[in-house]
Design a protein around this motif. Structure first.
Motif, PDB file in Angstrom:
ATOM      1  N   ASN A 258       0.823  -1.226   0.000  1.00  0.00           N
ATOM      2  CA  ASN A 258       0.000   0.000   0.000  1.00  0.00           C
ATOM      3  C   ASN A 258       0.852   1.269   0.000  1.00  0.00           C
ATOM      4  O   ASN A 258       0.523   2.256   0.656  1.00  0.00           O
ATOM      5  N   ALA A 259       1.974   1.246  -0.734  1.00  0.00           N
ATOM      6  CA  ALA A 259       2.936   2.344  -0.667  1.00  0.00           C
ATOM      7  C   ALA A 259       2.683   3.445  -1.694  1.00  0.00           C
ATOM      8  O   ALA A 259       3.026   4.602  -1.453  1.00  0.00           O
ATOM      9  N   ASN A 350     -12.625  -4.418   0.986  1.00  0.00           N
ATOM     10  CA  ASN A 350     -12.348  -5.849   0.872  1.00  0.00           C
ATOM     11  C   ASN A 350     -13.552  -6.683   0.458  1.00  0.00           C
ATOM     12  O   ASN A 350     -13.476  -7.916   0.446  1.00  0.00           O
ATOM     13  N   SER A 351     -14.647  -6.042   0.119  1.00  0.00           N
ATOM     14  CA  SER A 351     -15.837  -6.811  -0.245  1.00  0.00           C
ATOM     15  C   SER A 351     -15.605  -7.643  -1.501  1.00  0.00           C
ATOM     16  O   SER A 351     -16.070  -8.782  -1.602  1.00  0.00           O
ATOM     17  N   GLU A 372       4.666 -11.611   5.891  1.00  0.00           N
ATOM     18  CA  GLU A 372       4.293 -10.238   6.209  1.00  0.00           C
ATOM     19  C   GLU A 372       4.084  -9.438   4.918  1.00  0.00           C
ATOM     20  O   GLU A 372       4.967  -9.402   4.059  1.00  0.00           O
ATOM     21  N   PRO A 373       2.938  -8.780   4.758  1.00  0.00           N
ATOM     22  CA  PRO A 373       2.685  -8.014   3.524  1.00  0.00           C
ATOM     23  C   PRO A 373       3.708  -6.912   3.272  1.00  0.00           C
ATOM     24  O   PRO A 373       3.980  -6.575   2.124  1.00  0.00           O
ATOM     25  N   CYS A 384      -0.008 -15.062  -5.378  1.00  0.00           N
ATOM     26  CA  CYS A 384      -1.236 -14.954  -4.593  1.00  0.00           C
ATOM     27  C   CYS A 384      -1.532 -13.480  -4.335  1.00  0.00           C
ATOM     28  O   CYS A 384      -0.654 -12.624  -4.454  1.00  0.00           O
ATOM     29  N   VAL A 385      -2.769 -13.197  -3.965  1.00  0.00           N
ATOM     30  CA  VAL A 385      -3.224 -11.827  -3.755  1.00  0.00           C
ATOM     31  C   VAL A 385      -3.016 -11.425  -2.297  1.00  0.00           C
ATOM     32  O   VAL A 385      -3.496 -12.104  -1.385  1.00  0.00           O
ATOM     33  N   VAL A 386      -2.289 -10.329  -2.088  1.00  0.00           N
ATOM     34  CA  VAL A 386      -2.135  -9.769  -0.743  1.00  0.00           C
ATOM     35  C   VAL A 386      -3.350  -8.882  -0.475  1.00  0.00           C
ATOM     36  O   VAL A 386      -3.466  -7.785  -1.026  1.00  0.00           O
ATOM     37  N   VAL A 387      -4.257  -9.375   0.336  1.00  0.00           N
ATOM     38  CA  VAL A 387      -5.477  -8.622   0.641  1.00  0.00           C
ATOM     39  C   VAL A 387      -5.160  -7.565   1.695  1.00  0.00           C
ATOM     40  O   VAL A 387      -4.575  -7.886   2.738  1.00  0.00           O
ATOM     41  N   PRO A 388      -5.506  -6.305   1.448  1.00  0.00           N
ATOM     42  CA  PRO A 388      -5.222  -5.254   2.435  1.00  0.00           C
ATOM     43  C   PRO A 388      -5.882  -5.551   3.779  1.00  0.00           C
ATOM     44  O   PRO A 388      -6.962  -6.145   3.841  1.00  0.00           O
TER      45      PRO A 388
END
Length: 448
Positions: A258-259, A350-351, A372-373, A384-388
């Motif tokens: 999320n940078a 995140n829905s 760790e994300p 894979c998807v890093v979900v916030p």
């Protein structure tokens, strides 16, 4: 009572005996006090002398010059002029070709590290000052004629006299980077009002895009590997444009999750849909919720461009459909598209992830919690998807304050830093306001 010899015996009473004893006690106490006073006085004099010696010696030691033995380093040979230890082409053969891993960061062991000073190029001059440096630099500082010849038809740069000029051209913006960004701003109004502040440009060329955005209030990190365009990052840094050597390959980019507010690829030739979309998944990780991904070049606008790409319209349509499907599975949505530019936006909440990644058959799957994300350095990429984190609500693009207000607002993730808190941030912010003001005043007085 009489003594045995008949003389009377005198018996003093207790009171008469107590008086001389009391007098004797007082005399002894006074004498002791006198002796003690003499001793303490002499002791204080000695202590004062010792303190004076200590103070004197400390003053002498504080004013004595620091003794540092000079260390002389030899000058490296001229073939080390462009030496980059951790991305050294001479060491590439030690690493595999899979996903261009040899271009990643591979630092030499201690016994291979050089202990010499890198020489500047012949005829080196101090860099041209900003903002003029955005559009020009001294040729002798980056003497690469081959890139001038190879990219002259794309208007990347041209040599005039003792300078390289950067007219702002590029593969996908022949009319100049200014017109290219103008169109992009029409598609993304958030680029105009301070919503977007940070961006990353993957495969940056000579960083024309990042240089143009500086004038528009957007800070861009230009990313490019040490490849056959070995000077592209050097051209950026020489002109004062932020850039780093790097490549999306097998390791994460050195940034937390999320940078960035925006990521950009202009014909960067990254195979986004290959290897399970692992490169695009990394872009997804470093973009904040609600952030934008911009792509220009194949397969965007394939309907009109396919002839110049040495391919077929069917092949390019297939590539575009694969890209769109992959982005949708990661919860990106097509935000806007015009001519050669397409813009996708990452989900703000995140829905979408809850729906698309709920199934065990979903691909790409949701990352587990074992990694760790925000872990970045030497962390392998995973498909894979890093979900916030659901805790992140104020860091969403729609909720984050606009620039420059954003500069002084406590980041939501401040508590993730050891010792970080809102009060610590505010204290640090106020401290640097004072220092920045003092620096400005000092600079002004110096010019006067």
């Amino acid at each position: 009572m009489k003594h045995k010899d008949g003389k009377p015996v005198f018996h003093p009473d207790k009171k008469s005996r107590a008086v001389p004893m009391a007098i004797m006690f007082v005399v002894l106490c006074g004498f002791s006090f006198y002796l003690g006073g003499i001793y303490c006085t002499e002791k204080d004099k000695i202590g004062a002398k010792d303190v004076a010696k200590v103070v004197s010696s400390s003053k002498e030691s504080s004013t004595a010059p620091l003794q540092i033995k000079p260390t002389a380093f030899p000058e490296c040979s001229s073939d080390y002029q462009d030496y980059t230890p951790c991305t050294d082409p001479k060491r590439w053969k030690k690493y595999g070709n899979h996903r261009l891993t040899f271009m990643e960061r591979h630092c030499p062991p201690v016994f291979e590290r050089k202990q010499c000073l890198i020489p500047p190029p012949d005829g080196y001059k101090p860099p041209i000052k900003w903002p003029k440096s955005r559009d020009q630099c001294w040729y002798r500082n980056v003497p690469y004629d081959w890139i001038n010849k190879q990219k002259s038809n794309q208007n990347w740069l041209r040599k005039e006299g003792d300078k390289f000029l950067f007219p702002g051209g590029g593969t996908m913006f022949p009319r100049g980077v200014g017109a290219y960004v103008d169109l992009m701003q029409d598609l993304i109004p958030e680029m105009k009002d301070g919503t977007i502040r940070t961006a990353i440009d993957t495969g940056c060329g000579v960083a024309s895009w990042g240089g143009d955005l500086l004038d528009r209030g957007i800070l861009t990190v230009s990313l490019a590997p040490r490849d056959n365009h070995e000077a592209q990052v050097q051209f950026a840094l020489e002109r004062g444009i932020p850039a780093i050597l790097g490549i999306i390959s097998t390791q994460r980019l050195p940034f937390p999750s999320n940078a960035f507010d925006m990521a950009h690829c202009s014909r960067c030739l990254i195979p986004w849909t290959e290897f399970g979309g692992i490169y695009l998944l990394e872009v997804h990780r470093i973009l904040r919720p609600g952030g934008f991904w911009v792509l220009s070049g194949p397969p965007v606008n394939y309907e009109n461009r396919w002839r110049g790409w040495n391919t077929t319209v069917e092949e390019q349509k297939s590539d575009y459909d694969k890209l769109q499907e992959l982005l949708t599975s990661m919860c990106f949505k097509l935000y806007d598209k015009k001519d050669d530019i397409a813009v996708w936006q990452k989900a703000s909440d995140n829905s979408c992830y809850s729906k698309k990644l709920a199934s065990t058959d979903a691909y790409p799957p949701k990352c587990d919690d074992s990694l760790e994300p925000d872990s970045a350095w030497y962390t392998p990429l995973r498909p894979c998807v890093v979900v916030p984190s659901p805790k992140i609500k104020k860091s969403v693009m729609e909720s984050i304050p606009k620039w420059p207000e954003r500069l002084h607002v406590t980041p939501e993730r401040i508590s993730d830093i050891p010792g970080g808190s809102a009060s610590v941030f505010k204290h640090d912010d106020s401290k640097w306001k004072i220092r920045a003001k003092a620096l400005q005043e000092a600079a002004t007085s110096t010019r006067v």
